[in-house]
Structures are given as structure tokens and as C-alpha cells.
Design an enzyme around this catalytic site. Structure first.
Site, short mmCIF file in Angstrom:
data_model
loop_
_atom_site.label_atom_id
_atom_site.label_comp_id
_atom_site.label_asym_id
_atom_site.label_seq_id
_atom_site.Cartn_x
_atom_site.Cartn_y
_atom_site.Cartn_z
N CYS A 140 0.83 -1.23 0.00
CA CYS A 140 0.00 0.00 0.00
C CYS A 140 0.86 1.27 0.00
CB CYS A 140 -0.94 0.00 1.19
SG CYS A 140 -1.92 -1.50 1.30
N HIS A 292 -3.18 6.95 3.34
CA HIS A 292 -3.64 5.68 2.78
C HIS A 292 -5.05 5.40 3.31
CE1 HIS A 292 -3.93 1.62 1.54
NE2 HIS A 292 -3.64 1.07 2.71
N ASN A 322 -10.18 -0.26 0.53
CA ASN A 322 -8.72 -0.18 0.46
C ASN A 322 -8.26 -0.71 -0.90
OD1 ASN A 322 -5.98 -0.56 0.71
ND2 ASN A 322 -6.06 -1.53 2.72
#
Ligand code: UT7
Length: 365
Positions: A140, A292, A322
Site C-alpha cells: 500500500c 492511505h 482499500n
């Protein structure tokens, strides 16, 4: 400052202490984001849809994660394809064509296949020249890593226009029987074209004007000792795909959510503080924080740690879930396109992910 983040962290111990240096030395060139793009596949997977797959419910998911839906790529729509849409939009916004691209960095954990790289697939689909193209796996944190690398090639004067893509088609790697992971992940892509800042070449005698874009600093970390917290085990040399691996579900993402949560809050707060310290700034100097997008509670905890008003934090996790390496460039593009992020503003990007990796990148848009 609210001390929700304990200072004692595995990532801050002597063994793993990261480099304090995150500010590049002065060079004739600075980097400027010339254009951004993003793409979310139209197909939606809502919380209500998930209620039919696992024992969960909309109220729990919204309360514990802030997520209401995720976008899912169509059958036959691969990571290179979602990346391609974002890349084309970023090129269009930059006023450039594929022919202008000097390098392609494709940040992903869900490439089309192990090899050839998805960057090479994208190069072909985009019709770019035979320029240096590679995949970058920092989970990520991938896009923050990728933008940092691109900045180095711009600052060194080697390249003029670099395409950095963060794109994922994660749904094939999600176990829709595991309620702890399947509620979180979605598909999508974001991209930027990084180029030379407009007042260039810059010398001592011609300092940049106040609105000159630049990347002030990047602080990147990895702590492999925490790698077991978030894994996808099968499909590599350690565990080739086999009937047994498939049977065990080792081809799916697996994580220890609660522990990752704690590390995420700590490490993003740490790397953001490093960015501020390295540049003699406080959060008051930051116009936009783009964290994030993994869980709204993680984002809120980082915001609370710094006392940053919620209006200055770009959040889209309710809509996207996500999307790993794609979350930061998607949120950046949305902020730019809807007019929130304006030239001359300070934007702080931060992410964490499997590895465990983490990083912050402070830029003047
Ligand atoms: O890019 C990095 C990717 N990973 C992450 O960012 C993950 C970070 N972690 C998280 O987002 C959260 O830890 C989760 C959303 C994964 C879980 O939320 P939590 O508040 O940490 O829940 P928990 O694991 O502490 O579980 C609390 C309860 C448990 O039940 P008991 O043991 O208290 O009876 C779970 O079994 O919630 C249960 N639970 C669920 N209930 C309904 C776990 N998942 C679900 C679910 N629906 N989907």
C-alpha cells in the site's frame, strides 16, 4: 498533541531506525506533478452484497471501517487495464502524449502476472516508447515509494516526464469467506505524470517563485520483521501454487487486522512528523493530508494525533475501500479534479502496508 501514538515502536528501535535524511540535496531541477488521473471500475460491491457472502452487516462495517462500498473490476479487466485508464487521464491532464513518457513505474501487488511486468504490459497498451518500465511492490506504500524514485530521476536531470501508476485488481486475491479481509479491499487505479518544475533550470541566481511545485522530502521505511502480519503466501518461490496451497487458501490475502491497525497509526504518525521536522513545518503549514485509505478509524486516529481538522484530510474510503497502492493517487486525483487541491498548496502523502512498509512524502502541488 494527543499522545494516541506510543513513541516506543518496533520501527523506531535502534535496529530498524530509519535514515533521518529524507530531504534531497539541492539540484538544478525540482519535480512538479504535471497531471493526475484515476479510475474506479463501475461495478460495486456494497456492504449489503457482503452480508450475503459472510456473517457481517452494514452497521458493523461502517462503524469499524467507514467503508460502504468498493469498486470491482469486470471480468477480463486486469490491473494493466485499470492503470491504463488512469494513465491516459493523467497524460491528458498534463497536455502530453504517450510518446513523451520517459519512464514508467507501476506500483502494485496485484500485477497481471509475475512476469512480464505490468509496467511492460502498460507500456505496450499505452503505445509508449521503449522506455525503462518496471513494477514496484511496496504494497500500500507503493505509490509513495514510486513517486520518490521518480523525483530522483527528475531531479538528477535524467528524465523529463515520468508516469507513476498505483493500480490494483485485488478481488481475485480476496477470500470472500473471510469476513475480516473481504470487507476491506477494492479495485482501482491512480496515476500522475511527474515532470520538471516550470521555472527551470533553476540556479542560485534564479530562485524558484513561491508557487513553484516541488517535492520537499520523502521518508520511507520498511520493517520486514513485521512481515507476518499481512501476507499472500502462495505463488512465489517459497510456496509455488499447488492444489494443497489452493486448498488451504494461501493464495488469498491474510492479515492480523488489529495489530496492523496499531502499527498503521504509529508509523504514519511517525513518518509524517519526520516530514514536518525535516522541513521546519508544523501541521498548520499543511493544506491537505492524503493518508492511505485503509480504515476511517486509522485515518481519524492519525488526524487526531496531529490535531488536523477533518476538512483538511482527503478521505474516500467510504466509496473505494482499500485499493492498496492505488488509494493515495486516487485521492490525490479526486482532490485536484474537484478543485480542493490548488497550485502552491502543501500536500502531505502518507501510507503504510504489507512488509511492513510505510512512508510520507511532502510536496508543494
Ligand atoms: O493496507 C493495510 C491493510 N490492512 C489494514 O489496514 C487492516 C487494519 N485493521 C482493521 O481495519 C481492523 O482491525 C479490522 C476492520 C480488520 C477489524 O476491526 P476491529 O475493530 O479491529 O475488530 P476486531 O478484529 O477487534 O474484532 C472485533 C469483533 C470480533 O468478534 P469478538 O471476538 O469480539 O466476538 C470479530 O470476530 O468483531 C468481529 N468481526 C466482525 N464482525 C462483523 C471481525 N470482522 C467482522 C465483520 N463483521 N466483518
Amino acid at each position: 498533541m494527543n499522545p494516541v501514538v506510543p513513541s516506543e515502536t518496533s520501527q523506531g528501535s535502534e535496529k530498524t531506525k530509519p535514515h533521518a535524511l529524507g530531504k534531497p540535496a539541492a539540484t538544478p531541477f525540482e519535480s512538479r506533478i504535471l497531471g493526475t488521473g484515476s479510475y474506479l471500475p463501475p461495478k460495486l460491491l456494497t456492504n449489503t452484497d457482503l452480508e450475503k457472502l459472510v456473517e457481517t452487516n452494514d452497521a458493523w462495517i461502517v462503524e469499524r471501517t467507514g467503508i460502504r462500498q468498493r469498486h470491482i473490476a469486470a471480468d477480463g479487466e486486469y490491473t494493466s487495464d485499470v492503470g491504463l485508464v488512469a494513465a491516459k487521464l493523467a497524460l491528458e491532464a498534463s497536455g502530453l502524449t504517450a510518446n513523451d513518457v520517459d519512464m514508467i513505474i507501476f506500483c502494485t501487488v496485484s500485477g497481471d502476472q509475475p512476469t512480464p511486468s505490468t509496467a511492460c504490459v502498460l507500456q505496450k497498451k499505452l503505445g509508449a516508447r521503449n522506455v525503462m518500465s518496471f513494477d514496484l511492490n511496496a504494497a500500500c506504500t507503493g505509490f509513495v515509494y514510486g513517486l520518490t524514485i521518480a523525483d530522483q530521476f527528475i531531479r538528477s536531470g535524467i528524465y523529463e516526464h515520468i508516469l507513476v501508476v498505483g493500480a490494483e485488481v485485488l478481488h481475485p486475491f480476496v477470500n470472500y469467506k473471510d469476513r475480516e479481509t473481504c470487507i476491506l479491499f477494492g479495485d482501482g487505479a491512480g496515476a500522475v505524470i511527474l515532470g520538471r518544475s516550470n521555472a527551470l533550470p533553476r540556479t542560485e541566481s534564479t530562485p524558484p517563485s513561491k508557487t513553484d511545485s516541488k517535492i520537499y522530502s520523502a521518508h520511507l521505511r520498511a520493517d520486514g520483521s513485521l512481515g507476518e502480519l499481512f501476507t499472500l503466501r502462495a505463488g512465489g518461490s517459497a510456496m509455488p501454487l499447488s492444489a494443497e496451497a489452493l486448498e488451504r487458501g494461501d493464495h488469498y490475502l491474510s492479515m492480523k487486522g488489529r495489530e496492523i491497525f496499531k502499527h498503521a497509526v504509529r508509523t504514519m504518525s511517525d513518518v509524517c512528523q519526520q516530514a514536518l521536522d525535516a522541513n521546519g513545518m508544523s501541521m498548520d503549514d499543511i493544506d491537505w493530508l492524503i493518508p492511505h485509505q485503509a480504515n476511517l478509524r486509522i485515518i481519524d486516529a492519525v488526524g487526531k494525533h496531529f490535531g488536523i481538522p477533518a476538512e483538511k484530510v482527503i478521505v474516500n474510503v467510504h466509496d473505494t475501500g482499500n485499493t492498496s497502492a492505488a488509494t493515495v493517487p486516487i485521492a490525490l486525483d479526486q482532490g485536484v479534479r474537484d478543485g480542493r487541491i490548488r497550485r502552491g498548496q502543501n500536500v502531505l502523502l502518507t501510507a503504510f502496508g504489507s512488509g511492513l512498509t510505510s512512508g510520507s512524502l511532502l510536496l508543494k502541488y
